[in-house]
Design a protein around this motif. Structure first.
Motif, PDB file in Angstrom:
ATOM      1  N   THR A 199       0.836  -1.194   0.000  1.00 52.55           N
ATOM      2  CA  THR A 199       0.000   0.000   0.000  1.00 52.55           C
ATOM      3  C   THR A 199       0.874   1.249   0.000  1.00 52.55           C
ATOM      4  O   THR A 199       1.708   1.423   0.888  1.00 52.55           O
ATOM      5  N   GLN A 200       0.680   2.068  -1.008  1.00 56.31           N
ATOM      6  CA  GLN A 200       1.305   3.384  -1.054  1.00 56.31           C
ATOM      7  C   GLN A 200       0.161   4.387  -1.007  1.00 56.31           C
ATOM      8  O   GLN A 200      -0.466   4.684  -2.008  1.00 56.31           O
ATOM      9  N   ALA A 201      -0.111   4.854   0.183  1.00 53.32           N
ATOM     10  CA  ALA A 201      -1.302   5.669   0.408  1.00 53.32           C
ATOM     11  C   ALA A 201      -1.206   7.049  -0.238  1.00 53.32           C
ATOM     12  O   ALA A 201      -2.221   7.664  -0.557  1.00 53.32           O
ATOM     13  N   GLN A 202      -0.004   7.546  -0.422  1.00 56.19           N
ATOM     14  CA  GLN A 202       0.185   8.873  -1.013  1.00 56.19           C
ATOM     15  C   GLN A 202       0.146   8.746  -2.532  1.00 56.19           C
ATOM     16  O   GLN A 202       1.056   8.213  -3.139  1.00 56.19           O
ATOM     17  N   THR A 203      -0.923   9.257  -3.123  1.00 59.96           N
ATOM     18  CA  THR A 203      -1.046   9.171  -4.569  1.00 59.96           C
ATOM     19  C   THR A 203      -0.119  10.178  -5.246  1.00 59.96           C
ATOM     20  O   THR A 203       0.568   9.849  -6.209  1.00 59.96           O
ATOM     21  N   GLU A 204      -0.141  11.413  -4.741  1.00 60.50           N
ATOM     22  CA  GLU A 204       0.692  12.457  -5.305  1.00 60.50           C
ATOM     23  C   GLU A 204       1.268  13.315  -4.190  1.00 60.50           C
ATOM     24  O   GLU A 204       0.602  13.585  -3.187  1.00 60.50           O
ATOM     25  N   ILE A 205       2.521  13.731  -4.376  1.00 60.17           N
ATOM     26  CA  ILE A 205       3.168  14.649  -3.443  1.00 60.17           C
ATOM     27  C   ILE A 205       3.848  15.739  -4.263  1.00 60.17           C
ATOM     28  O   ILE A 205       4.487  15.445  -5.274  1.00 60.17           O
ATOM     29  N   SER A 206       3.710  16.972  -3.816  1.00 59.52           N
ATOM     30  CA  SER A 206       4.373  18.080  -4.490  1.00 59.52           C
ATOM     31  C   SER A 206       5.103  18.914  -3.449  1.00 59.52           C
ATOM     32  O   SER A 206       4.493  19.332  -2.460  1.00 59.52           O
ATOM     33  N   VAL A 207       6.383  19.109  -3.642  1.00 58.55           N
ATOM     34  CA  VAL A 207       7.168  19.920  -2.714  1.00 58.55           C
ATOM     35  C   VAL A 207       8.040  20.878  -3.525  1.00 58.55           C
ATOM     36  O   VAL A 207       8.256  20.688  -4.730  1.00 58.55           O
ATOM     37  N   VAL A 208       8.555  21.860  -2.811  1.00 65.75           N
ATOM     38  CA  VAL A 208       9.465  22.811  -3.427  1.00 65.75           C
ATOM     39  C   VAL A 208      10.887  22.250  -3.347  1.00 65.75           C
ATOM     40  O   VAL A 208      11.241  21.573  -2.381  1.00 65.75           O
ATOM     41  N   GLU A 209      11.648  22.521  -4.375  1.00 70.58           N
ATOM     42  CA  GLU A 209      13.033  22.053  -4.422  1.00 70.58           C
ATOM     43  C   GLU A 209      13.764  22.356  -3.115  1.00 70.58           C
ATOM     44  O   GLU A 209      13.556  23.397  -2.510  1.00 70.58           O
ATOM     45  N   LYS A 210      14.614  21.412  -2.723  1.00 67.54           N
ATOM     46  CA  LYS A 210      15.443  21.473  -1.511  1.00 67.54           C
ATOM     47  C   LYS A 210      14.705  21.029  -0.255  1.00 67.54           C
ATOM     48  O   LYS A 210      15.352  20.877   0.788  1.00 67.54           O
ATOM     49  N   GLU A 211      13.411  20.833  -0.348  1.00 66.89           N
ATOM     50  CA  GLU A 211      12.698  20.277   0.799  1.00 66.89           C
ATOM     51  C   GLU A 211      12.973  18.780   0.903  1.00 66.89           C
ATOM     52  O   GLU A 211      13.282  18.114  -0.088  1.00 66.89           O
ATOM     53  N   ASP A 212      12.842  18.244   2.105  1.00 69.04           N
ATOM     54  CA  ASP A 212      12.920  16.803   2.305  1.00 69.04           C
ATOM     55  C   ASP A 212      11.521  16.224   2.095  1.00 69.04           C
ATOM     56  O   ASP A 212      10.516  16.862   2.422  1.00 69.04           O
TER      57      ASP A 212
END
Lengths: 114, 113
Positions: free
Chosen positions: A5-18
């Motif tokens: 199970t990969q519950a996170q369908t989509e993730i969006s972050v700004v460059e340099k974030e962990d």
């Protein structure tokens, strides 16, 4: 039965974030193998890591690290200081020693914004 | 060393037709596995062949068949194509058992009209 199970369908972050991608698995076997693959827009699955069930040591490879916890049946993947080139779909996969096929999760689409 | 190669890269067929996809494993690898990946989903296991014998089969109808040749290359055949067969077909090679790390090729994108 095996399940990933990969519950996170989509993730969006700004460059340099962990960013951490979650993976939870199910199996009745005591011996099994877990994998992470990266799939860029080109479509080819790129192997990242293979871990067997007897090796719970966390692993670090450059900006990538993996946290394997049998107690919670999780094998999470963290990208430190993310870069635009990390944008891809990431798949977690599982196979037990007695199984004849690998089970993939549904994937997490990671977008890194400049 | 060359990685896993697949041909063709793209294919367009119509319903009812038959298609053959080809895969060449990494040199030294004796196992080839086939996967179907529908848009927005993870790869689904179709077959594994090792030393020219079928070692695993996923939940796919008999319209899907495969074989492995003495040089360890492989073909996947799909008969009586349906619209739902449209997908990315991935081939992976490994040194032996399916539990070993599998290295994937670029895939064949099949569109059934």
């Amino acid at each position: 039965a095996q399940k990933v199970t990969q519950a996170q369908t989509e993730i969006s972050v700004v460059e340099k974030e962990d960013v951490t991608l979650d993976c939870v698995y199910e199996t009745r076997d005591t011996t099994y193998y877990l994998f992470w693959y990266k799939q860029p827009p080109s479509g080819e699955l790129v192997f990242l890591i293979r871990r067997n069930s007897f090796d719970e040591q966390n692993e670090i490879s450059g900006r990538y690290s993996w946290n394997f916890q049998k107690s919670t049946s999780s094998f999470n993947f963290t990208i430190t200081a993310s870069q635009v080139v990390d944008s891809a779909v990431y798949f977690c996969a599982l196979i037990s020693s007695s199984a004849s096929k690998i089970i993939f999760g549904s994937g997490t689409r990671l977008s890194i914004r400049p | 060393d060359a990685g896993v190669t697949q041909s063709p890269t793209h294919l367009i067929k119509t319903r009812g037709q038959q298609v053959t996809l080809r895969c060449s494993p990494i040199s030294g690898h004796k196992s080839v596995s086939w996967y179907q990946q529908v848009l927005g989903q993870g790869p689904q296991f179709i077959f594994q062949y090792y030393e020219k014998e079928e070692r695993g089969r996923g939940n796919f109808p008999d319209r899907f068949s495969a074989r492995q040749f003495p040089n360890y290359s492989s073909e996947l055949n799909v008969n009586a194509l349906l619209l739902g067969d449209s997908a990315l077909y991935l081939c992976a090679s490994s040194s032996g058992r399916i539990q070993e790390t599998q290295y994937f090729g670029p895939g064949t994108r099949l569109l059934v009209l």
